[in-house]
Design an enzyme around this catalytic site. Sequence first.
Site, PDB file in Angstrom:
ATOM      1  CB  CYS A   2      12.288   3.662  -7.046  1.00 49.29           C
ATOM      2  SG  CYS A   2      10.762   4.707  -6.671  1.00 49.29           S
ATOM      3  NE  ARG A  27       8.576   6.145  -9.647  1.00 53.83           N
ATOM      4  CZ  ARG A  27       7.633   5.780  -9.330  1.00 53.83           C
ATOM      5  NH1 ARG A  27       7.095   6.432 -10.177  1.00 53.83           N
ATOM      6  NH2 ARG A  27       7.367   4.494  -9.569  1.00 53.83           N
ATOM      7  CD1 TRP A  74      13.640   3.863  -1.592  1.00 53.73           C
ATOM      8  CD2 TRP A  74      12.416   1.981  -1.374  1.00 53.73           C
ATOM      9  NE1 TRP A  74      13.172   3.445  -0.446  1.00 53.73           N
ATOM     10  CE2 TRP A  74      11.998   2.446   0.017  1.00 53.73           C
ATOM     11  CE3 TRP A  74      12.355   0.492  -1.903  1.00 53.73           C
ATOM     12  CZ2 TRP A  74      11.361   1.490   0.461  1.00 53.73           C
ATOM     13  CZ3 TRP A  74      11.499  -0.810  -0.771  1.00 53.73           C
ATOM     14  CH2 TRP A  74      10.747   0.429   0.440  1.00 53.73           C
ATOM     15  CG  ASN A 100      10.877  -0.631 -11.007  1.00 56.64           C
ATOM     16  OD1 ASN A 100      12.038   0.385 -11.081  1.00 56.64           O
ATOM     17  ND2 ASN A 100      10.318   0.717 -11.625  1.00 56.64           N
ATOM     18  N   GLY A 101       9.765  -3.940  -8.875  1.00 53.94           N
ATOM     19  CA  GLY A 101       9.116  -5.197  -8.290  1.00 53.94           C
ATOM     20  C   GLY A 101       9.692  -5.784  -8.091  1.00 53.94           C
ATOM     21  CD  GLU A 482      -1.771  13.301   5.821  1.00 54.86           C
ATOM     22  OE1 GLU A 482      -0.788  13.656   5.015  1.00 54.86           O
ATOM     23  OE2 GLU A 482      -1.143  11.455   5.981  1.00 54.86           O
ATOM     24  CE  LYS A 486       2.495  14.351   3.789  1.00 56.32           C
ATOM     25  NZ  LYS A 486       1.703  13.342   4.611  1.00 56.32           N
ATOM     26  CD  GLU A 489       5.258  10.981   4.683  1.00 59.76           C
ATOM     27  OE1 GLU A 489       4.878   9.676   4.212  1.00 59.76           O
ATOM     28  OE2 GLU A 489       4.862  12.170   5.322  1.00 59.76           O
ATOM     29  CG  HIS A 505      -7.715   6.219  27.958  1.00 59.50           C
ATOM     30  ND1 HIS A 505      -8.514   5.704  28.901  1.00 59.50           N
ATOM     31  CD2 HIS A 505      -8.475   6.486  27.289  1.00 59.50           C
ATOM     32  CE1 HIS A 505      -9.616   5.852  29.364  1.00 59.50           C
ATOM     33  NE2 HIS A 505      -9.631   6.724  28.508  1.00 59.50           N
ATOM     34  CE  LYS A 604       4.085  11.883  -4.210  1.00 55.57           C
ATOM     35  NZ  LYS A 604       4.014  12.691  -3.404  1.00 55.57           N
TER      36      LYS A 604
END
Length: 609
Positions: A2, A27, A74, A100-101, A482, A486, A489, A505, A604
């Site tokens: 990360c 991050r 990460w 990274n990647g 949202e 939150k 998370e 339903h 992040k």
Amino acid sequence: MCGIVGYVGSQPAVNVLVSGLARLEYRGYDSAGVATQGLDGLEVRKLAGRVAALRQHVSEVGLAGTCGIAHTRWATHGPPTAANAHPHQDCARRLAVVHNGIIENADVLRHALIAEHHRFTSETDTEVLAHLIERSEAPTLEGRVIDALSGVQGTLGLAVIDHADPGKIVVARRGSPVLLGIGDDEMFVASDVGAIIEHTRSVVYLNDGDIAVLTRHGHRIVDRWQQEQERPVNTIDWNLDTIALGDHAHFMHKEIHEQQRAVADTLRGRLSVHDGNARLNGLNLDDAAHLARLDRVLILGCGTSWHAGLVGRYLIEGIAGIPTDVEYASEFRARRRFPLRDTLTIAISQSGETADTLEALRAAQAAGSHVVGLVNVVGSTIARETDGGIYLHAGPEIGVASTKAFTAQVVALALFGLHLGRRRGLNRDVGRDLAAAIERLPELIEQTLSVEEQVRAVAERCTDARNALFLGRGVNFPVALEGALKLKEVSYIHAEGYPAAEMKHGPIALIEADTPVVFVAPKDDNYGKTVANMQEVKARGGYLVAVTTEGNGDLRGLADAQVRVPDSPALLSPALTVIPLQLLAYHTAVLRGCDVDRPRNLAKSVTVE
């Protein structure tokens, strides 16, 4: 991924590197490591866990050298262990790599390298890069990196040091962000400017395909054919105070309370109440003929940015009268492609580096669409690759769970709707009323933040919940999504957002005694129907929370808790109604003892697909 930090200069490298990693902790990561060039070779220290533990370890053993690289990982390939942490080395332990990647053909490359008797010590995809560079016979380190990458498929931001080439760092970029920092007789590398802002505000953003060679005396950038490339030097206009906690316990809390300023900065210089208009000159959409034939707007985003895009659909359709679709950027390329010549595409990303969004906007461009970016980070890849755009100017967002970026995105989309609407026939007086209402949003946000203690009392009732529902209608359905995101998370409570009418339903089956059910019910045309949905929850024993509007009637006889936000036009209400939901997630997480700023498993900026 990360986080990447690199340094070459006259200071002890380890101090710069570990401090830089600490500034990248937001991050999200699960292991950390550092490598420096000493007189006797490379010294590498790494572990699973936090940067604080790495700092303690390197202070005990002492790492010499004025050149080095560091990384927070990460996990993607292999669990978070010391062996899988970066940096990774070659068989001879002469070079070190941070990355990274994702290397998509890592398994094929690994098998080929093992057949050539290379010895692997980790489960990561990154380690193949070290062995590929080791295998190359090119005369320079940069030549060996270029040679090694010629057979690599995937995304990467890369930094390499080699004991045989002291005082040099080679950096490569393909899809994953990496930048250079220019100091006084020293150079820096970082995946995020926050890692190096303590030392310099002069940065160079690398383009895809760039290879950079750094020494303490400067840098040069080449392409894969080693042809020199020119890249501009950018000046960062914020400082360390911007990314300091101040009086707040967590960055998430700080950033919730920064929303008044963030929205004010997003609006600054862009709103003309007298003309009933918005000034968005960076869109590069001045062609009247282009605007006249525009028949659709397409919004692309992921996570919180997708939710902002859903609000944007209501804003653009309601203000400008243009049909608007919102797509998950990660799913957009999976569908059949159609020509998009008369479609305007908006790519939304706080970081401007979200891999899925970047690939989706490239697909939209290939289909003929004019693409604009809505990003928060100046110089980011999306900002550079789109045909125009809107910078949020919300300031750095450190907390992994986005808060102020969401409200800034919503307000920017309101400006965009007004800008487009006025150019397509929106009445001037209507525009004036809307512009005046938008101008008041910073003041109303400040008023909304006064509900914090009420919300904290609600959070105390939610700490032991297993499930929670968030419900809303119309433009506030995305706010419900949202709010649920939150809570998931940062508190790890399972939560789902639905249109309020959809509760019947299926989701109503989840409601049992004391299940938190949060209704977003401002004053709008849907209010009466939403209240009827509240009655259905009340009849089943749920813990009912109503986020409503001042002057909208008193719901205390129905709801177990009522939180009022200031009155505003219905289309703009998400900028206010989301704030109690952010505070609810924050305080619930704190009461549950969660790591609010660094939620488990999250990063992040998601720079892999």
